[in-house]
Design a protein around this motif. Sequence first.
Motif, PDB file in Angstrom:
ATOM      1  N   GLN A  85       0.829  -1.210   0.000  1.00  0.00           N
ATOM      2  CA  GLN A  85       0.000   0.000   0.000  1.00  0.00           C
ATOM      3  C   GLN A  85       0.865   1.261   0.000  1.00  0.00           C
ATOM      4  O   GLN A  85       0.641   2.182  -0.782  1.00  0.00           O
ATOM      5  N   VAL A  86       1.863   1.305   0.883  1.00  0.00           N
ATOM      6  CA  VAL A  86       2.717   2.497   0.966  1.00  0.00           C
ATOM      7  C   VAL A  86       3.509   2.680  -0.334  1.00  0.00           C
ATOM      8  O   VAL A  86       3.663   3.803  -0.835  1.00  0.00           O
ATOM      9  N   SER A  99       2.686   1.727  -3.388  1.00  0.00           N
ATOM     10  CA  SER A  99       1.782   2.175  -4.454  1.00  0.00           C
ATOM     11  C   SER A  99       1.467   3.664  -4.302  1.00  0.00           C
ATOM     12  O   SER A  99       1.475   4.419  -5.279  1.00  0.00           O
ATOM     13  N   THR A 100       1.220   4.077  -3.063  1.00  0.00           N
ATOM     14  CA  THR A 100       0.941   5.491  -2.801  1.00  0.00           C
ATOM     15  C   THR A 100       2.164   6.355  -3.099  1.00  0.00           C
ATOM     16  O   THR A 100       2.040   7.428  -3.715  1.00  0.00           O
ATOM     17  N   ARG A 116      -2.625   1.231  -8.473  1.00  0.00           N
ATOM     18  CA  ARG A 116      -4.057   1.067  -8.177  1.00  0.00           C
ATOM     19  C   ARG A 116      -4.391   1.320  -6.707  1.00  0.00           C
ATOM     20  O   ARG A 116      -5.395   1.944  -6.375  1.00  0.00           O
ATOM     21  N   LEU A 117      -3.543   0.842  -5.790  1.00  0.00           N
ATOM     22  CA  LEU A 117      -3.843   0.987  -4.360  1.00  0.00           C
ATOM     23  C   LEU A 117      -3.793   2.438  -3.890  1.00  0.00           C
ATOM     24  O   LEU A 117      -4.257   2.746  -2.794  1.00  0.00           O
ATOM     25  N   ALA A 118      -3.240   3.331  -4.711  1.00  0.00           N
ATOM     26  CA  ALA A 118      -3.231   4.748  -4.340  1.00  0.00           C
ATOM     27  C   ALA A 118      -4.643   5.295  -4.199  1.00  0.00           C
ATOM     28  O   ALA A 118      -4.856   6.331  -3.567  1.00  0.00           O
ATOM     29  N   GLY A 119      -5.629   4.590  -4.736  1.00  0.00           N
ATOM     30  CA  GLY A 119      -7.022   5.014  -4.612  1.00  0.00           C
ATOM     31  C   GLY A 119      -7.677   4.619  -3.293  1.00  0.00           C
ATOM     32  O   GLY A 119      -8.854   4.881  -3.076  1.00  0.00           O
ATOM     33  N   ASP A 150      -8.696   4.296   0.799  1.00  0.00           N
ATOM     34  CA  ASP A 150      -9.233   5.256   1.771  1.00  0.00           C
ATOM     35  C   ASP A 150      -8.125   5.848   2.662  1.00  0.00           C
ATOM     36  O   ASP A 150      -7.503   5.127   3.446  1.00  0.00           O
ATOM     37  N   PRO A 151      -7.870   7.151   2.566  1.00  0.00           N
ATOM     38  CA  PRO A 151      -6.774   7.765   3.333  1.00  0.00           C
ATOM     39  C   PRO A 151      -6.916   7.616   4.850  1.00  0.00           C
ATOM     40  O   PRO A 151      -5.944   7.291   5.532  1.00  0.00           O
ATOM     41  N   ALA A 152      -8.105   7.840   5.388  1.00  0.00           N
ATOM     42  CA  ALA A 152      -8.275   7.802   6.849  1.00  0.00           C
ATOM     43  C   ALA A 152      -8.037   6.392   7.378  1.00  0.00           C
ATOM     44  O   ALA A 152      -7.370   6.195   8.402  1.00  0.00           O
ATOM     45  N   TRP A 156      -6.167   4.092   6.085  1.00  0.00           N
ATOM     46  CA  TRP A 156      -4.752   3.724   5.986  1.00  0.00           C
ATOM     47  C   TRP A 156      -3.852   4.514   6.917  1.00  0.00           C
ATOM     48  O   TRP A 156      -2.880   3.978   7.454  1.00  0.00           O
ATOM     49  N   ALA A 157      -4.169   5.795   7.128  1.00  0.00           N
ATOM     50  CA  ALA A 157      -3.357   6.568   8.079  1.00  0.00           C
ATOM     51  C   ALA A 157      -3.400   5.874   9.438  1.00  0.00           C
ATOM     52  O   ALA A 157      -2.377   5.730  10.115  1.00  0.00           O
ATOM     53  N   ASP A 158      -4.575   5.406   9.837  1.00  0.00           N
ATOM     54  CA  ASP A 158      -4.726   4.687  11.109  1.00  0.00           C
ATOM     55  C   ASP A 158      -3.902   3.399  11.134  1.00  0.00           C
ATOM     56  O   ASP A 158      -3.190   3.117  12.107  1.00  0.00           O
ATOM     57  N   LEU A 168      -1.292   2.487   9.374  1.00  0.00           N
ATOM     58  CA  LEU A 168       0.164   2.690   9.340  1.00  0.00           C
ATOM     59  C   LEU A 168       0.680   3.156  10.703  1.00  0.00           C
ATOM     60  O   LEU A 168       1.728   2.705  11.169  1.00  0.00           O
TER      61      LEU A 168
END
Lengths: 284, 284
Positions: free
Chosen positions: B194-195, B197-198, B223-226, B228-230, B232-234, B236
Motif C-alpha cells: 500500500q505504501v 503504491s501510494t 491502483r492501491l493509491a485510490g 481510503d486515506p483515513a 490507511w493513516a490509522d 500505518l
Amino acid sequence: MSTESPSEIRTAAILGLGLIGGSLARDLSARGVRVLGWDADAASLRAAVEEGVVHHALAGDLRDVGRADAVVLAVPVLAAPELLRRLVPHLDGVRLVTDVGSTKTSIVEAAQSLGIGARFVGSHPLAGDHRSGWSASRAGLFEDARVFLTRAPSTTPAAMHLASALWTGVGGRPELIDMHMHDVQLAWRSHLPQVVSTALALTIAETGTVPADLGPGGRDVTRLAGSDPAMWADILVDNADALASALAKMSAQLSELADRVARGDRDALLRLFADARKWHQQGP
Amino acid sequence: MSTESPSEIRTAAILGLGLIGGSLARDLSARGVRVLGWDADAASLRAAVEEGVVHHALAGDLRDVGRADAVVLAVPVLAAPELLRRLVPHLDGVRLVTDVGSTKTSIVEAAQSLGIGARFVGSHPLAGDHRSGWSASRAGLFEDARVFLTRAPSTTPAAMHLASALWTGVGGRPELIDMHMHDVQLAWRSHLPQVVSTALALTIAETGTVPADLGPGGRDVTRLAGSDPAMWADILVDNADALASALAKMSAQLSELADRVARGDRDALLRLFADARKWHQQGP
C-alpha cells in the motif's frame, strides 16, 4: 479490423520474433504482406515458418533483407544498434527501417550515424504485457494501441509516411514525439513502475512470502515483477540517465512516508494519502 | 451460499457501517439475524435502516448494545479502542465482542486491559478493495475470504467458537493466528504494498502525469493509491514498528537497483530481475 495490407508495403522483414515482432508478423501476414523473418532462436523461427506466418526464413547473414520494402528490428534495445550496423550493407531496396524498442534516443542516433537516417523512423508500440517470446505472440496485439514515432534529423517525409502506414495498417494509432521527450516520459510512466514493482517483489520474497500469500492489492503492485528480465535490463541500462532522476524522486517520497510512519504523524499521512487518491481518481 | 443464520447469533450489533461493517450487516440481515446498527455518519445509518439492512438504529450513547449476542466494531483501527472503552458498561448480555481491523495487537491488548478479554476475539477479514463507505458495501463480500482470528490471553473457547461461527456463517474461512505474527505478516504483505503504491503515485503525480498516461502495468502498480486515506493513516500509525522494518528493506532494495542502473551494470540487473520473475512465477 481491416484485412487490407498496409499501403505500399508488399514485403516486410521482421528481425526478432518475440511478443512484439511475432505479433506484428502475424498481423502483416494476415493482411497479405509477404513476411521475411529471422530470430536468434532457431526454434522460434522454425515455428513461425511452420505456422505460415513467416514466408521466408532469412539466413543469419541477413543478406536477403534488401528484398523487403520495410525492415523492422524487434530485438532487445541494447542488441538493436549492432544489428542495424550489420544490416547497412544489405539495405539497397529498403524504403523504411524501423524498430519497436522502449527507448528511442540510442537507436535513432545509431541510425543517423550509420548514414541511414533518411530511411529510419524509431517506433515504440505501447502493446504487450509481462509475457514474452514467440509463444506469447498473437494476432491483434496492436489494435487501438498508441505507437510513438520518433524521427532522426534526416528522416524523410516518405519514410515517416510509410512508418505511419505500417502501424495504422495493423490497427495502431501513431503519434509523433521527440526522441528525448519520449525517453524521459517513459522513464517516469513505464520504467519507474517496473523497477518499483520488481523491488517490491524482491523485498517481499526475502521474508519467504509467496505470491499466494498476498491479497489482490499486493498482487497488483507486484504483477510487473513477472516481466522479461533480459528486455528490462537492456531498457534500464539504455535509459539510465532519465531513470536515475525518477528513481531518486521515488526514494525521497518513500523516505518521507517512512519518516511520517516512524513519527506516528497521522495528519501528514492522511494528507499524503489524500493527495495520492485525488490523483488516482482522475481516471482513466 | 447458505441462507441459515450464523449459529447461536440471533441479534448482532454492528458499529460502523462502511465497506466491511455495511457488508457484514447485509449478510447477517439476509440470514435472519436481527441487526442493531450505528455509524458516526447519520446519513449512512439512515440509509442502512431505510434499506431494511439495519433493524434498529442504536442511539449515540450505545446503551442498547447489550441486547445483542455479538458486537462487531467496524471502525478505523485508531478509533476502535476508545469505542471499546465506551461499550464496556453496556455489554451485560453480550457473549462475543469482535472487530474487523487490519491490525490486531492494539485492539486485543485494549480488550484485555478493559477486562473483557474473555469475550473478545480480534477478527481481520481479508475482503474489500480500494472503495469505502456504506455505498461500497455489498452482499457476499466475505464469500470464500480468509478471516484471521486472534485471541486475547483470557479469550474463552466459547467466544472463539462464536467468532468462528459468525464468519463461517457469511462464507468466510477463519484461521487462528497469533496477534503479533499477524501484524508483522500484514506489514509485509499488505501495508508495505500500500505504501509503495501510494509513494509511486505521489512521485508520478509531481511530473504532471495523469493515470491515463500510464500503460496497463503502471496502472496496476498505482491502483492501491485510490485507497481510503483515513483508514490507511490509522493502520500505518498503529503498525508503525513492524512496517518500519519492511520500509527500510524496500528502500535498500530500491537503492540497490538504482545503483545498478546508474552504473549500467546489466548483469546484476538481469540477475535481480530474474530473481523477481522466479518469485512471481510461483503463482497464484
